[in-house]
Motif scaffolding. Structure first.
Motif, PDB file in Angstrom:
ATOM      1  N   ALA A   1       0.036  28.464  31.171  1.00 35.35           N
ATOM      2  CA  ALA A   1      -0.441  29.289  30.053  1.00 35.35           C
ATOM      3  C   ALA A   1       0.427  29.088  28.809  1.00 35.35           C
ATOM      4  O   ALA A   1      -0.097  28.961  27.693  1.00 35.35           O
ATOM      5  CB  ALA A   1      -0.462  30.761  30.449  1.00 35.35           C
ATOM      6  N   ALA A   2       1.722  29.011  28.998  1.00 31.81           N
ATOM      7  CA  ALA A   2       2.632  28.812  27.858  1.00 31.81           C
ATOM      8  C   ALA A   2       2.425  27.441  27.226  1.00 31.81           C
ATOM      9  O   ALA A   2       2.387  27.310  25.998  1.00 31.81           O
ATOM     10  CB  ALA A   2       4.088  28.976  28.300  1.00 31.81           C
ATOM     11  N   VAL A   3       2.274  26.422  28.068  1.00 30.98           N
ATOM     12  CA  VAL A   3       2.077  25.069  27.542  1.00 30.98           C
ATOM     13  C   VAL A   3       0.706  24.952  26.886  1.00 30.98           C
ATOM     14  O   VAL A   3       0.563  24.318  25.833  1.00 30.98           O
ATOM     15  CB  VAL A   3       2.273  23.998  28.642  1.00 30.98           C
ATOM     16  N   ALA A   4      -0.316  25.593  27.464  1.00 24.70           N
ATOM     17  CA  ALA A   4      -1.661  25.568  26.874  1.00 24.70           C
ATOM     18  C   ALA A   4      -1.669  26.244  25.507  1.00 24.70           C
ATOM     19  O   ALA A   4      -2.311  25.759  24.568  1.00 24.70           O
ATOM     20  CB  ALA A   4      -2.663  26.240  27.811  1.00 24.70           C
ATOM     21  N   THR A   5      -0.957  27.348  25.386  1.00 24.98           N
ATOM     22  CA  THR A   5      -0.857  28.040  24.090  1.00 24.98           C
ATOM     23  C   THR A   5      -0.214  27.130  23.052  1.00 24.98           C
ATOM     24  O   THR A   5      -0.704  27.006  21.918  1.00 24.98           O
ATOM     25  CB  THR A   5      -0.041  29.342  24.236  1.00 24.98           C
ATOM     26  N   LEU A   6       0.862  26.471  23.447  1.00 25.22           N
ATOM     27  CA  LEU A   6       1.558  25.567  22.531  1.00 25.22           C
ATOM     28  C   LEU A   6       0.671  24.363  22.178  1.00 25.22           C
ATOM     29  O   LEU A   6       0.652  23.917  21.024  1.00 25.22           O
ATOM     30  CB  LEU A   6       2.871  25.104  23.156  1.00 25.22           C
ATOM     31  N   ALA A   7      -0.074  23.856  23.162  1.00 18.75           N
ATOM     32  CA  ALA A   7      -0.982  22.726  22.912  1.00 18.75           C
ATOM     33  C   ALA A   7      -2.064  23.119  21.909  1.00 18.75           C
ATOM     34  O   ALA A   7      -2.433  22.326  21.031  1.00 18.75           O
ATOM     35  CB  ALA A   7      -1.601  22.244  24.218  1.00 18.75           C
ATOM     36  N   GLY A   8      -2.556  24.348  22.037  1.00 15.46           N
ATOM     37  CA  GLY A   8      -3.546  24.847  21.080  1.00 15.46           C
ATOM     38  C   GLY A   8      -2.974  24.948  19.678  1.00 15.46           C
ATOM     39  O   GLY A   8      -3.625  24.574  18.699  1.00 15.46           O
TER      40      GLY A   8
END
Length: 144
Positions: free
Chosen positions: A71-78
């Protein structure tokens, strides 16, 4: 030992058998590229080879080598996508991801002088993943 073809594994297995060397054989009859651990290593090698490959970096960061929160990496990717920047750039400035991006940078620098095989071995060794894979293989392997 890791081999591309079962034929190579079978020859080494036969030689070990003749020599009385204790060994384990796992994965015979499988497509090596269908094995999750092989696909994961390929993703890490892709992100090392291509700093602009955000998808490979995402898979590397959230996979077993780094095991970071998806979730943290997905947020940053977004955020990276919306800001037209790379995930690596944002991850390098993110405290929870900084160690992983530094390790990837170290592997990128080593890749200039190492073969893919040596680099792959160093990746699984440096990360501790080799031991994890070995421990997991204890359950799947056939001991001779």
């Amino acid at each position: 030992m890791l081999a591309r073809r079962n034929q190579g594994v079978e020859k080494v297995h036969a030689a070990f058998e003749l020599s009385g060397v204790e060994h384990k054989v796992a994965g015979l009859g499988n497509d090596i590229y269908a094995v999750v651990s092989v696909r994961q290593l390929i993703e890490v090698l892709k992100c090392v080879a291509d700093p602009s490959d955000d998808l490979a970096l995402f898979h590397s960061l959230t996979g077993p080598i780094f095991g970071l929160d998806i979730a943290a990496v997905a947020t940053l990717a977004g955020e990276a996508k919306r800001g037209h920047s790379s995930l690596h750039e944002l991850a390098a400035d993110h405290e929870a991801l900084k160690a992983a991006t530094e390790q990837i940078t170290t592997w990128r620098e080593a890749a200039r002088e190492q073969s893919v095989g040596v680099l792959a071995y160093n990746i699984i060794t440096d990360s501790g993943w080799k031991q994890q894979l070995y421990d997991a293989s204890e359950h799947d392997a056939i001991v001779f």
